[in-house]
Design an enzyme around this catalytic site. Sequence first.
Site, mmCIF file in Angstrom:
data_model
loop_
_atom_site.group_PDB
_atom_site.id
_atom_site.type_symbol
_atom_site.label_atom_id
_atom_site.label_comp_id
_atom_site.label_asym_id
_atom_site.label_seq_id
_atom_site.Cartn_x
_atom_site.Cartn_y
_atom_site.Cartn_z
ATOM 1 N N THR A 116 1.860 42.387 54.999
ATOM 2 C CA THR A 116 1.509 43.314 56.083
ATOM 3 C C THR A 116 2.715 43.535 57.001
ATOM 4 O O THR A 116 2.990 44.663 57.434
ATOM 5 C CB THR A 116 0.347 42.723 56.912
ATOM 6 O OG1 THR A 116 -0.722 42.446 56.017
ATOM 7 C CG2 THR A 116 -0.114 43.656 58.008
ATOM 8 N N ASP A 138 -2.059 30.174 54.830
ATOM 9 C CA ASP A 138 -1.030 29.473 54.033
ATOM 10 C C ASP A 138 0.080 28.865 54.896
ATOM 11 O O ASP A 138 0.828 28.018 54.422
ATOM 12 C CB ASP A 138 -0.383 30.437 53.033
ATOM 13 C CG ASP A 138 -1.393 31.088 52.112
ATOM 14 O OD1 ASP A 138 -2.479 30.517 51.934
ATOM 15 O OD2 ASP A 138 -1.094 32.179 51.588
ATOM 16 N N ARG A 275 -13.267 14.498 37.894
ATOM 17 C CA ARG A 275 -13.921 15.788 38.140
ATOM 18 C C ARG A 275 -13.000 16.657 39.000
ATOM 19 O O ARG A 275 -12.209 16.144 39.783
ATOM 20 C CB ARG A 275 -15.239 15.606 38.903
ATOM 21 C CG ARG A 275 -16.282 14.823 38.170
ATOM 22 C CD ARG A 275 -16.910 15.649 37.029
ATOM 23 N NE ARG A 275 -18.034 14.959 36.434
ATOM 24 C CZ ARG A 275 -17.940 14.089 35.422
ATOM 25 N NH1 ARG A 275 -16.765 13.821 34.905
ATOM 26 N NH2 ARG A 275 -19.029 13.515 34.928
ATOM 27 N N ARG A 284 -11.232 30.095 53.699
ATOM 28 C CA ARG A 284 -10.944 31.264 54.538
ATOM 29 C C ARG A 284 -12.127 31.645 55.416
ATOM 30 O O ARG A 284 -11.976 32.458 56.343
ATOM 31 C CB ARG A 284 -10.561 32.450 53.652
ATOM 32 C CG ARG A 284 -9.217 32.312 52.979
ATOM 33 C CD ARG A 284 -8.367 33.542 53.171
ATOM 34 N NE ARG A 284 -8.981 34.761 52.758
ATOM 35 C CZ ARG A 284 -8.682 35.422 51.643
ATOM 36 N NH1 ARG A 284 -7.756 34.956 50.825
ATOM 37 N NH2 ARG A 284 -9.272 36.553 51.363
HETATM 38 O O1 F6P Z 1 -2.771 34.267 51.360
HETATM 39 C C1 F6P Z 1 -4.030 33.734 51.593
HETATM 40 C C2 F6P Z 1 -4.720 33.393 50.312
HETATM 41 O O2 F6P Z 1 -5.993 32.857 50.616
HETATM 42 C C3 F6P Z 1 -3.945 32.475 49.372
HETATM 43 O O3 F6P Z 1 -3.988 31.137 49.770
HETATM 44 C C4 F6P Z 1 -4.631 32.772 48.053
HETATM 45 O O4 F6P Z 1 -3.757 32.532 46.968
HETATM 46 C C5 F6P Z 1 -4.951 34.231 48.161
HETATM 47 O O5 F6P Z 1 -4.943 34.563 49.539
HETATM 48 C C6 F6P Z 1 -6.269 34.634 47.553
HETATM 49 O O6 F6P Z 1 -6.378 36.012 47.638
HETATM 50 P P1 F6P Z 1 -7.708 36.795 47.269
HETATM 51 O O7 F6P Z 1 -8.653 36.666 48.424
HETATM 52 O O8 F6P Z 1 -7.240 38.183 47.064
HETATM 53 O O9 F6P Z 1 -8.279 36.165 46.026
#
Ligand code: F6P
Length: 357
Positions: A116, A138, A275, A284
Amino acid sequence: MKIGLLNGGGDCPGLNAVTHGVVGTATRLGWEVIGFKEGFEGLLEPVNYKLLKVEKTEGILKLGGTILGTTNRGHFSSKVGAGGVRRIPKELMDEAIKNLGDLGVEALVCVGGDGTLTTALEFEEAGFPVVGVPKTIDNDLGATAMTFGFDSATQVVVDSLDRLHTTAESHQRVMVLEVMGRHAGWIALYGGIGGGASAILIPEIPFDVKKVADSIIERGKRGFRSALVVVAEGAVPRGGELTIEAAPEQGEVRLGGIGMRVAAELSELTGKETRCTTLGHLQRGGSPTSLDRVLATRFGVKAVKLIEEKRYGRMVSYQQYHVGSVTIREAVRKLNLVDPEGEIVEAAKSIGVCFGD
Ligand code: F6P
């Protein structure tokens, strides 16, 4: 004055707290804030936006996700494949800048990660004033000591490890937890230390799975019946390659699958039941931690202050407990990666954490 605000890239806890900070500060200055929906896409015909009044942003500080929506695909994706960059076509930039002008927007606050901010820089170079706010779970943006969202994601990892620990103990198992972070190991490192993992595998330190297995066998001899292993999605075996879940036609490759590989190999090498859990987007989602709420609010306030001072082309930056700013160009130049020889990795090694090196 009228300013625009948009979020780009993946969502992350704290985005709404930035919006709350921007709108609160701008309103007190007598300005209007236009929120564009789904990132830069909202700037294209039909222009997709909403006027953000303080009444509309009351109470959003604590909410996860983003009331504006976001995207890490679409016309303005600057990141392609595994780390590639593309320029945004001129006709798209012209259309977006014309629409901003038609709405009377004089400056744009772009909240996002590496991709972005790379696109934001193109707006600045095309003559449209922008300021950037760093966002990503990240924590991989250079020029800022921390991004908001990272603490919230890390807390999810720690909570998950606490839960995995009790079931691992009950069954004397090895539990592998695959976490996000793309090419940076921050989430794995902080989450792993905070959650008491005995092994942490990160992209910055190529690993030898036999060393991890030996460390688990050694732990067993000392009476530990279980082990927690955190694997960053971008971790790479020594001499091996990234594990890719999918290579979409647009945007960056999707990482994933290394946890399962490591779990299968550890099971074979240690003879212990193993496992794998892949945490995925749980990292997120949900409400931001208090640290992220405060950081994101300060970032939003600072972004408006930068516009007030006409210090365009700059990104808000957190350094030594202080929120300042750097040029966006400087911010996107270099990723913030874990230093394999650094103090944090050293501290983890001092308490016996194995990195597979
Ligand atoms: O950049 C943030 C992130 O959550 C990364 O850690 C991960 O690899 C990616 O985005 C996942 O992206 P998406 O939501 O497009 O699967």
